[in-house]
Write a protein that holds these residues in place. Sequence first.
Motif, mmCIF file in Angstrom:
data_model
loop_
_atom_site.group_PDB
_atom_site.id
_atom_site.type_symbol
_atom_site.label_atom_id
_atom_site.label_comp_id
_atom_site.label_asym_id
_atom_site.label_seq_id
_atom_site.Cartn_x
_atom_site.Cartn_y
_atom_site.Cartn_z
ATOM 1 N N MET A 1 0.822 -1.197 0.000
ATOM 2 C CA MET A 1 0.000 0.000 0.000
ATOM 3 C C MET A 1 0.864 1.258 0.000
ATOM 4 N N LEU A 2 0.300 2.371 -0.459
ATOM 5 C CA LEU A 2 1.025 3.643 -0.504
ATOM 6 C C LEU A 2 0.444 4.600 0.535
ATOM 7 N N ILE A 3 1.318 5.130 1.364
ATOM 8 C CA ILE A 3 0.860 6.057 2.408
ATOM 9 C C ILE A 3 1.513 7.411 2.204
ATOM 10 N N LEU A 4 0.693 8.445 2.266
ATOM 11 C CA LEU A 4 1.231 9.803 2.237
ATOM 12 C C LEU A 4 1.407 10.246 3.686
ATOM 13 N N GLY A 5 2.662 10.542 4.065
ATOM 14 C CA GLY A 5 2.940 11.012 5.420
ATOM 15 C C GLY A 5 3.073 12.531 5.420
ATOM 16 N N ILE A 6 2.549 13.168 6.467
ATOM 17 C CA ILE A 6 2.613 14.634 6.577
ATOM 18 C C ILE A 6 3.078 15.008 7.976
ATOM 19 N N GLU A 7 4.057 15.923 8.045
ATOM 20 C CA GLU A 7 4.596 16.334 9.353
ATOM 21 C C GLU A 7 4.778 17.854 9.375
ATOM 22 N N THR A 8 4.139 18.509 10.363
ATOM 23 C CA THR A 8 4.304 19.965 10.520
ATOM 24 C C THR A 8 4.312 20.343 12.013
ATOM 25 N N SER A 9 4.947 19.510 12.847
ATOM 26 C CA SER A 9 4.800 19.764 14.294
ATOM 27 C C SER A 9 5.601 20.959 14.803
#
Length: 357
Positions: A1-9
């Motif tokens: 599966m393909l996962i889009l990860g997002i990080e803006t902490s």
Amino acid sequence: MLILGIETSCDETAAAVIYGEKGVPSVRSNVIASQIKIHEKTGGVVPEVAAREHVIKIIPVIAQALHDANIELKNIDAIAATYGPGLISSLVTGGVTASTLSAVLNKPLIPVNHIEGHIYSNFIGNSPKFPVMILTVSGGHNDLILMKDHFKYEVIGETIDDAAGEAFDKGARILGLSYPGGPAIQKAAEGGNPHAYNLPRGLMGARAKSRAKTREKAGKALDAGEFDFSFSGLKTALLRLIEKGVPKESLKDVAASFQEASCDALSERLIQAVQKYKVHEVHLAGGVSANKHLREMVRQKMQDAGIDLPLRYPENISLCTDNAAMIGTAGYFQYLKNPGKFRKNQKIECTPNAFFS
Ligand code: KG4
Ligand code: ZN
């Protein structure tokens, strides 16, 4: 599966595409828009400024991550984003973007804890053998974690004041070095004598034991205190030393001694914890795990103590500091554990002081 990860902490706007197959995650793309140049001017992160930058960068960064992975948005199977801990005004940009994408694409949304993300940076391309002893050390957190299985943790040590990364940042400011302090001190320490100045290690030995006893008497967990950290004394000692006056040519010795003291405090506790708990691997994670001296010191102390276990840390520095590949990876494992839990059309509840259990 393909996962889009997002990080803006905090101060990095990051997006990544993770491909997971049969429990093995790999990085298809990992894009980070760093705000270091902006925060250098103020010697630290101004939340309002960071928040504005995230808003500007988030969509181009996601577009770049998809482009680098050579996929279209519609091919993404799930979206994972950091919900906390972190700066609330930074977190919301990633949270709202992820929630919107989930709703529009009709794809599951996986909220990820930032510290858990750092922990899972060592699971990219590796399948660690549990239990694992992990030192997670960054600007905002400093924990010793016994990880018994996927998402099963026992926090056996934490800082009672500053995190080591914060100490590096404050120490660099005292020394007149740039932000972020960790890499600046590492560079300034090159060729310096790490034993030139004897700076405090904080809560070592007898003090830690007496603190453990006090906590025990108060009915806290038996080990509480024994593996805790303290870095505020080190910072004050550095300030006093500089106030007394240090010749310019000795600054590299001061930087090296400061780095030595921080790494000694971190590695000493880690080794004690590894000796006490039966673990199969030792991991370093978080921004400070990029420090070469720390990596070497832990390796040396493990060898001296006859600890013959794998030592892992992200080889790639961009996976030590904040990134979205680690968030996508933690999201992948969460999804594998409980695919039914993550629905589309959810929203991410951003929580500045989030902790995981
Ligand atoms: O994980 P991270 O990017 O952000 C947080 O979650 O806090 O860690 C940032 C911290 C900063 O305090 C920075 O000074 C420190 O990691 N850091 C380092 C090094 N590279 C980054 N500390 C020591 N040595 C380094 N090479
Ligand atoms: Zn971090």
